[in-house]
Design an enzyme around this catalytic site. Structure first.
Site, short mmCIF file in Angstrom:
data_model
loop_
_atom_site.label_atom_id
_atom_site.label_comp_id
_atom_site.label_asym_id
_atom_site.label_seq_id
_atom_site.Cartn_x
_atom_site.Cartn_y
_atom_site.Cartn_z
N GLU A 85 0.96 -1.50 0.00
CA GLU A 85 0.23 -0.07 0.10
C GLU A 85 0.90 1.26 0.17
O GLU A 85 0.51 2.00 -0.61
CB GLU A 85 -0.90 -0.05 1.15
CG GLU A 85 -2.21 -1.07 1.03
CD GLU A 85 -1.95 -2.35 1.45
OE1 GLU A 85 -0.68 -2.68 1.97
OE2 GLU A 85 -2.78 -3.33 1.09
N HIS B 168 -11.29 -4.12 9.57
CA HIS B 168 -11.80 -3.76 8.51
C HIS B 168 -13.20 -3.13 8.59
O HIS B 168 -14.04 -2.98 7.77
CB HIS B 168 -12.28 -5.12 7.64
CG HIS B 168 -11.03 -5.78 7.09
ND1 HIS B 168 -10.44 -6.47 7.87
CD2 HIS B 168 -10.61 -5.76 5.74
CE1 HIS B 168 -8.87 -6.77 7.08
NE2 HIS B 168 -9.39 -6.51 5.77
#
Lengths: 328, 325
Positions: free
Chosen positions: A60, A129
Site C-alpha cells: 500500500e 476492516h
C-alpha cells in the site's frame, strides 16, 4: 437522467475520465483483471488495456508513493486502496509525501492524483476492516478529502477530483455501493470540491452529515417530520476544503445543530464542526450542539453489538429531540 | 593497472568533475561554519567525503534523467546545476532559496533541472522514483530515474516494495546506494542481516554491482554502463557505492561510535586529492590550475554566503502559499 447505483456512478466517472484524458491511469490491488474488490473498476481493463489499468502487488505505501511520483512526472494517477483500513500502511506516503511535496518544495510541483478508498462499518468485518478514518485525513493540511453520499455526488465529485491539481483522498462508503439514485450521463457533469449541499430544507434544526451519515440523517428527518420537527440536512460532500459557510448559514437560520460522524467520538471531526458552529453563530444558538458519533471502541464482530457502535437513524432522532428540548 | 583518464573522458569533462567535487566540499565546509555561527539552523547533514559518488554518477546520467535523493543532498543538487547561492539561501531560510525557504537543507528541489527532491523520511524516495520512471516510460520520454539512498534505507519496507515493483512493471530506475557504513550511529553490520547490500536484489531478479565510491572515475564508468543498460532494457539496476562521510551523521553528532583510526584511514582515501594526483600525473592539469579551481570554488561559496545573508526573509503571508494550487 438514468437511475444508477453509487458503484456504477463511480465506474462511469472513471470510464469518462479515462476517455477524456490519456494522462489518467489507474492502479491498485485487484483493480484490473479481477475488476476491483467492490467491482468499481469493472470493464476498465477491457476498454483501456494493461498500460493504463494496472494490478499492483500488496504494497500500500508504494501504491500511493508511485502515484506521487507519477503525478510529479505529468500523469493523473488514480490509486485504489482496497479499503481505507489499509491506508494506515500508506500513511507515510500520504501524510509525509502526498500532502507535503507541494509546499515543502516551494510550490514547484503539484500532485494531480486521487487515492480512492472504500471504508466505513456495518458489514460485520470486525475491528480491522470497519474503520472510518476521515478525521485522520481531514486533520492533515495539503490533502483534499471527498466523502460522497449519493450516486450523483459520487460521480460528480470523483470527476472533479481527477481533474483537480491537488491530491485528493476519495473516501467511498462500502454500504452505499448498491444505493441508487439519478445520475447525469453528461460527461461534463461535475460537482465542485469544497461545496456542501443542503439535501433537505427545514426550519427547526440543522443536521450536518457526510457520506452514509447523510443518508441516515435524511431517514431521521423523515421520521421527525411526523412529530412536526422540521430538519435541514447539510451534506458536507468534502471535508477538505470544508464549506463552513453553508452549514453555519443553515444553523443561523434554524438556531439548533446536530453533527453526525461515523468516526470515533474522541477528537472526531464532529468536535471541529461544532467548534466552527460556536465560532460562527454562538449568539444565535438556542441549545448546545449535539454530536452523534461512532462509539470509542474497536469495532466488535457480532451484529448485535456492532450496531451499537455506529450511528443509527434512531440515535440521530434522539439527538434532534434532545437539542429541541435543550435550552441555553 | 588503471586505465588512463584520457581514455575515459576528455580533459574538460575530467576537470569539470574535479571542479564539482571541490565546490561540493567547499560548500559543505562553509555550511558547517555557518551552522556554528547560527546562520543555518535545524538539521544539517554534510556530504564531505562522499563527493565522488554524486559527481561521478551525475556526469554519467543524461541531463534530463530524474535525480532523487535523501536528506544529505546539497552536493547532488549543486552538481546537477542548482546555483550554490540559491541552495545556501535555502539553508538560511531566505525567500530567495531554491524552495523559497520552505524546505531547508533536507528538501532541495528543482524540476527545471529534473532534480526531484531531497526526502527526509528514510526510504520515502523509492516509490516516488518508481512513479517518475513510470511516467517517463508511459510518456515515452526516454529518461530514467536515478534514486540515491543510504545504507540505512535498505531495511525499510519501501526499498523491498519498490525493487519488486520496478522489476514487475519494468521501470527504468537506477538505484544508487551510498554505503557510508553507518545509519546515524548503527553500522551496516549491526543493521543488515546481509551486509553486502548489492546482493539484496537477487530476490527481485535485479542485476547489481558494487563500486569503490571514493574513485570518481570508477563511479562514472559504473553508472554510465548501468544507466545505459536501464535505458535500453527499461528495467531497474542497483549500484552500491562504498564510501564514507568524514563528518558525523549531522552537525549534532560527535561520532563516538567510530574510531579515530577508522576515520583517519578513510580520510587518507579522500576522493579529491586522489583525483588531483592523477590529473597532474597524467598531464591533464598542473598543480597551479587545480589550485585556481579551488580558489574559484571558495569565491563562489563566499558569494553564496553573502547572497544568503543579504536575502530577505519570507513574507508572513507566504506561510499560506503553495499548500494547494
Amino acid at each position: 437522467m438514468p437511475d444508477m447505483t453509487y458503484r456504477d456512478a463511480l465506474n462511469l466517472a472513471l470510464k469518462e475520465e479515462l476517455r477524456h484524458d490519456p494522462s489518467v491511469v489507474i492502479w491498485g490491488e485487484d483493480v484490473a483483471l479481477y475488476e476491483g474488490s467492490f467491482k468499481v473498476t469493472r470493464g476498465l481493463l477491457a476498454e483501456f488495456g494493461e498500460e493504463r489499468v494496472k494490478d499492483t502487488p500488496i504494497s500500500e505505501n508504494t501504491i500511493v508513493g508511485v502515484a506521487v511520483g507519477a503525478a510529479m512526472g505529468g500523469l493523473r494517477p488514480i490509486a485504489e486502496l482496497m479499503t481505507v483500513n489499509f491506508a494506515l500502511l500508506a500513511m507515510d506516503q500520504i501524510v509525509n509525501h502526498m500532502a507535503k511535496v507541494s509546499s515543502m518544495f516551494g510550490g514547484q510541483t503539484h500532485l494531480p492524483m486521487v487515492i480512492r478508498a472504500p471504508g466505513g462499518g456495518g458489514s460485520q468485518l470486525a475491528a480491522q476492516h470497519s474503520q472510518s478514518l476521515e478525521s485522520y485525513f481531514m486533520h492533515c493540511p495539503g490533502l483534499y478529502v471527498a466523502v460522497p453520499a449519493t450516486p450523483a455526488d459520487a460521480k460528480g465529485l470523483l470527476k472533479s477530483s481527477i481533474r483537480d491539481n491537488n491530491p485528493v483522498m476519495f473516501l467511498e462508503h462500502e454500504l452505499l455501493y448498491n444505493s441508487k439514485g439519478e445520475v447525469s450521463d453528461d460527461p461534463e457533469f461535475l460537482v465542485p470540491l469544497g461545496k456542501a449541499q443542503v439535501k433537505r430544507e427545514g426550519t427547526d434544526v440543522t443536521i450536518v452529515a457526510y457520506s452514509r451519515m447523510t443518508i441516515l440523517a435524511l431517514q431521521a428527518a423523515a421520521e421527525l417530520e411526523k412529530e412536526g420537527i422540521s430538519c435541514e440536512v447539510v451534506d458536507l460532500r468534502t471535508l477538505s476544503p470544508l464549506d463552513t459557510e453553508t452549514f453555519v448559514a443553515s444553523v443561523k437560520k434554524t438556531g439548533r445543530a446536530v453533527v453526525v460522524e461515523e468516526c470515533w467520538h474522541t477528537a472526531g471531526l464532529g468536535g471541529h464542526i461544532a467548534s466552527l458552529i460556536y465560532e460562527g453563530c454562538f449568539d444565535l444558538l438556542q441549545s448546545p450542539v449535539q454530536r452523534v458519533s461512532g462509539l470509542d471502541v474497536p469495532m466488535p464482530y457480532s451484529r448485535k453489538i456492532e450496531k451499537l457502535c455506529i450511528p443509527q437513524p434512531e440515535s440521530i432522532v434522539a439527538a434532534v429531540r434532545e437539542t429541541m428540548s435543550g435550552k441555553y | 593497472m588503471e586505465a588512463k583518464l584520457r581514455a575515459i573522458l576528455p580533459d574538460a569533462e575530467l576537470l569539470k568533475m574535479y571542479e564539482q567535487m571541490v565546490l561540493s566540499r567547499e560548500f559543505e565546509e562553509s555550511c558547517a561554519e555557518q551552522y556554528t555561527k547560527g546562520h543555518i539552523t535545524g538539521f544539517l547533514h554534510l556530504y564531505s567525503g562522499q563527493e565522488a559518488v554524486a559527481v561521478g554518477a551525475t556526469a554519467a546520467l543524461h541531463r534530463d534523467d530524474f535525480i532523487l535523493s535523501a536528506y544529505r543532498e546539497h552536493a547532488q543538487a549543486i552538481v546537477r546545476g542548482a546555483e550554490p547561492k540559491r541552495v545556501m539561501a535555502e539553508l538560511f531560510g531566505k525567500a530567495t532559496g531554491i524552495c523559497k525557504g520552505k524546505g531547508g537543507s533536507m528538501h532541495l528541489f528543482d524540476p527545471s533541472l529534473s532534480f526531484m527532491g531531497g526526502y527526509a523520511i528514510v526510504g520515502g524516495q523509492f516509490p516516488i522514483a518508481c512513479g517518475l520512471a513510470f511516467a517517463a516510460k508511459y510518456r515515452k520520454e526516454g529518461r530514467i530515474a536515478a534514486c540515491f539512498f543510504g545504507d540505512g534505507a535498505v531495511n525499510q519496507g519501501t526499498f523491498h516494495e519498490s525493487l519488486n515493483w520496478a522489476r514487475l512493471w519494468e521501470l527504468p530506475v537506477l538505484f544508487i546506494c551510498e554505503n557510508n557504513s553507518y545509519g546515524i550511529g548503527t553500522s551496516v553490520a549491526r543493521a543488515s542481516a546481509l551486509p553486502d547490500i548489492h546482493r539484496r536484489t537477487c530476490g527481485y531478479d535485479i542485476p547489481s554491482e558494487r563500486v569503490y565510491g571514493m574513485d570518481v572515475v570508477a563511479v562514472y564508468e559504473a553508472v554510465k554502463r548501468a544507466a545505459e543498460w536501464v535505458r535500453e532494457h527499461n528495467r531497474p539496476y542497483l549500484i552500491e557505492a562504498i564510501t564514507y562521510r568524514f563528518r558525523g551523521h549531522s552537525m549534532a553528532d560527535p561520532g563516538k561510535y567510530r574510531s579515530l583510526a577508522e576515520v583517519e584511514l578513510w580520510k587518507s582515501r579522500d576522493p579529491i586529492p586522489g583525483f588531483a594526483k592523477r590529473l597532474v600525473e597524467e598531464g591533464i592539469a598542473t598543480e597551479a590550475q587545480l589550485e585556481g579551481i579551488r580558489q574559484q570554488a571558495q569565491v563562489t561559496v563566499a558569494e553564496a554566503v553573502a547572497f544568503a545573508e543579504e536575502s530577505p526573509w519570507p513574507e508572513d503571508g507566504e506561510v499560506w502559499e503553495d499548500i494547494y494550487v
